[in-house]
Scaffold this motif. Structure first.
Motif, PDB file in Angstrom:
ATOM      1  N   UNK A 258       0.816  -1.222   0.000  1.00 40.22           N
ATOM      2  CA  UNK A 258       0.000   0.000   0.000  1.00 40.22           C
ATOM      3  C   UNK A 258       0.854   1.279   0.000  1.00 40.22           C
TER       4      UNK A 258
ATOM      5  N   UNK B 208       0.798   4.018  -2.966  1.00 39.64           N
ATOM      6  CA  UNK B 208       0.423   5.418  -2.726  1.00 39.64           C
ATOM      7  C   UNK B 208       1.494   6.381  -3.231  1.00 39.64           C
TER       8      UNK B 208
ATOM      9  N   UNK C 229       2.976   9.128  -7.969  1.00 40.70           N
ATOM     10  CA  UNK C 229       3.375  10.548  -7.936  1.00 40.70           C
ATOM     11  C   UNK C 229       4.891  10.685  -8.120  1.00 40.70           C
TER      12      UNK C 229
ATOM     13  N   UNK D  82       2.423  11.917  -2.972  1.00 41.11           N
ATOM     14  CA  UNK D  82       1.583  10.724  -3.089  1.00 41.11           C
ATOM     15  C   UNK D  82       0.883  10.403  -1.780  1.00 41.11           C
ATOM     16  N   UNK D  83       1.615  10.486  -0.685  1.00 47.33           N
ATOM     17  CA  UNK D  83       1.011  10.186   0.618  1.00 47.33           C
ATOM     18  C   UNK D  83      -0.073  11.201   0.962  1.00 47.33           C
TER      19      UNK D  83
ATOM     20  N   UNK E   1      -1.845  13.015  -1.172  1.00 44.38           N
ATOM     21  CA  UNK E   1      -2.980  12.797  -2.074  1.00 44.38           C
ATOM     22  C   UNK E   1      -3.785  11.581  -1.634  1.00 44.38           C
ATOM     23  N   UNK E   2      -3.072  10.529  -1.235  1.00 43.28           N
ATOM     24  CA  UNK E   2      -3.752   9.301  -0.806  1.00 43.28           C
ATOM     25  C   UNK E   2      -4.590   9.555   0.450  1.00 43.28           C
TER      26      UNK E   2
ATOM     27  N   UNK F 177      -7.781  11.553  -0.512  1.00 41.12           N
ATOM     28  CA  UNK F 177      -8.788  10.929  -1.387  1.00 41.12           C
ATOM     29  C   UNK F 177      -9.594   9.871  -0.638  1.00 41.12           C
TER      30      UNK F 177
ATOM     31  N   UNK G  23     -10.963   7.436  -2.006  1.00 41.52           N
ATOM     32  CA  UNK G  23     -10.663   6.155  -2.658  1.00 41.52           C
ATOM     33  C   UNK G  23      -9.211   5.731  -2.462  1.00 41.52           C
ATOM     34  N   UNK G  24      -8.515   6.389  -1.556  1.00 38.94           N
ATOM     35  CA  UNK G  24      -7.113   6.048  -1.306  1.00 38.94           C
ATOM     36  C   UNK G  24      -6.973   4.673  -0.666  1.00 38.94           C
ATOM     37  N   UNK G  25      -5.755   4.166  -0.694  1.00 35.44           N
ATOM     38  CA  UNK G  25      -5.525   2.839  -0.137  1.00 35.44           C
ATOM     39  C   UNK G  25      -5.188   2.964   1.353  1.00 35.44           C
ATOM     40  N   UNK G  26      -5.648   1.989   2.127  1.00 31.65           N
ATOM     41  CA  UNK G  26      -5.338   1.990   3.552  1.00 31.65           C
ATOM     42  C   UNK G  26      -3.903   1.497   3.744  1.00 31.65           C
ATOM     43  N   UNK G  27      -3.078   2.324   4.360  1.00 31.77           N
ATOM     44  CA  UNK G  27      -1.660   1.972   4.486  1.00 31.77           C
ATOM     45  C   UNK G  27      -1.430   0.867   5.512  1.00 31.77           C
TER      46      UNK G  27
ATOM     47  N   UNK H 291      -4.474  -2.710   4.707  1.00 33.41           N
ATOM     48  CA  UNK H 291      -4.698  -3.156   3.335  1.00 33.41           C
ATOM     49  C   UNK H 291      -4.733  -4.680   3.249  1.00 33.41           C
TER      50      UNK H 291
ATOM     51  N   UNK I 201      -5.338  -7.474   0.089  1.00 34.12           N
ATOM     52  CA  UNK I 201      -5.644  -7.630  -1.337  1.00 34.12           C
ATOM     53  C   UNK I 201      -6.828  -8.548  -1.548  1.00 34.12           C
ATOM     54  N   UNK I 202      -7.601  -8.326  -2.612  1.00 35.03           N
ATOM     55  CA  UNK I 202      -8.774  -9.162  -2.857  1.00 35.03           C
ATOM     56  C   UNK I 202      -8.408 -10.619  -3.079  1.00 35.03           C
TER      57      UNK I 202
ATOM     58  N   UNK J  69      -7.605  -6.265 -10.052  1.00 33.87           N
ATOM     59  CA  UNK J  69      -8.045  -6.176  -8.661  1.00 33.87           C
ATOM     60  C   UNK J  69      -9.532  -5.867  -8.575  1.00 33.87           C
ATOM     61  N   UNK J  70     -10.005  -4.987  -9.477  1.00 37.01           N
ATOM     62  CA  UNK J  70     -11.409  -4.600  -9.431  1.00 37.01           C
ATOM     63  C   UNK J  70     -12.293  -5.798  -9.776  1.00 37.01           C
TER      64      UNK J  70
END
Lengths: 157, 175
Positions: A51, A55, A59, B24-25, B27-28, B31, B33-37, B40, B42-43, B101-102
């Motif tokens: 993750x 993230x 960028x 990046x951090x 922005x994440x 958002x 829809x950001x990923x949980x650090x 997380x 995976x599906x 993933x989706x």
């Protein structure tokens, strides 16, 4: 000291090619960060960091791409160095996938990037070479002159 | 070809990497829809990763065919899209190894509703790898692997008719 025309042309081609690639791939990955995290996780290298990498990598790629495209010479050189290092890491990752025979998608261009194969490795090695070539092409003129005079002194001409 | 590193370029490159990472951090975090650090998960992944997983029971094509059509039973097909399109157990959820993933998330949502999931690939091993991954992810349903995979299913001449699985028929090819 001015650049030889073909070198200047090659430099611009590499800047636009690599820079454009990084900006586009970064933007694609940024579109769905959780999906990108899964793609990284599937590499089974450092799953805990998936993750964090997901993230930050998009960028980072955009920053490197922007430096390559619009930066002045020192920043282009730095962008080339950063890109080469990053691409070398990507190459090591895809090589490890091929060696371990894991069937996963590359994640190189976000979702739907296709599987990791030897072709992926070849493409990444070519990109590393392109980054290294750009780094070399963007040496400061003074350093180039110094290198050239050193070469002349060594040959005694 | 020499590759001399100059300090200024190195520092600038590090600042680009660091600046990009911080952006990046940020922005994440901003958002939705950001990923949980930290949390997380995976599906799915198809290749077995480290971790302990209990044995997964293999069911024969005959046993599986008897379960087909039961409302609490779902079939999951792990083969690539082209093979799935050529033929699959009717109403099977497609969960290919190369799923995005989706796509995998969508498939897993469907699987969550089942009490028993019968997973199959082209062979037993293909299905087992996915079943073990799903087991490690803590899927509550009972997981079974179709012995011999879809190959055995097809060889037996078993197939579910198209349409909702509860209405489908398990048929055996007549000689």
């Amino acid at each position: 000291m001015k650049d030889v025309p073909w070198k200047a042309g090659l430099g611009w081609a590499l800047r636009l090619g690599l820079g454009g690639l990084f900006v586009v791939t970064g933007a694609l990955k940024l579109g769905d960060v959780p999906a990108f995290a899964t793609e990284i996780h599937n590499y089974q290298l450092f799953p805990r960091f998936a993750p964090l990498l997901a993230a930050t990598l998009p960028t980072i790629e955009i920053a490197l791409g922007a430096a390559l495209i619009v930066g002045r010479r020192p920043w282009v050189r730095a962008g080339a160095l950063g890109s080469t290092a990053l691409l070398a890491v990507f190459t090591a990752a895809v090589v490890s996938v091929v060696v371990r025979g894991i069937n996963i998608t590359c994640g190189c261009f976000g979702e739907g990037s296709g599987p990791v194969t030897m072709l992926t490795v070849v493409r990444d090695v070519a990109l590393v070479a392109a980054g290294a070539a750009l780094y070399r092409l963007t040496r400061a003129p003074a350093a180039k002159a110094e290198a050239a005079s050193g070469k002349r002194a060594a040959t005694g001409s | 070809m020499s590759f001399p590193l100059d300090r200024a370029a190195l520092l600038r490159a590090l600042s680009l990497l660091l600046g990009g990472a911080i952006a990046g951090l940020g922005l994440n975090a901003a958002r939705p829809s950001g990923v949980s650090l930290l949390g997380f998960e995976p599906p799915t992944t198809c290749s077995a990763a480290n971790g302990q997983a209990g044995p997964i029971i293999e069911v024969s094509t005959r046993e599986a065919s008897l379960l087909c059509g039961h409302p609490s039973v779902l079939f999951a097909d792990t083969r690539p899209a082209a093979e799935f399109a050529e033929g699959h157990v009717a109403d099977a959820v497609h969960l290919p190894c190369d799923a995005t993933a989706r796509g995998a998330e969508g498939a897993l949502r469907k699987l969550d509703s089942a009490q028993t999931i019968i997973i199959y690939g082209a062979s037993s091993d293909d299905g087992r790898a996915v079943a073990e991954t799903l087991q490690r992810r803590g899927l509550k349903a009972e997981l079974r692997v179709l012995g011999g995979g879809f190959r055995a299913w097809a060889q037996e001449g078993l197939a579910c008719a198209s349409g909702p699985c509860r209405d489908c028929l398990v048929t055996k090819e007549q000689p």
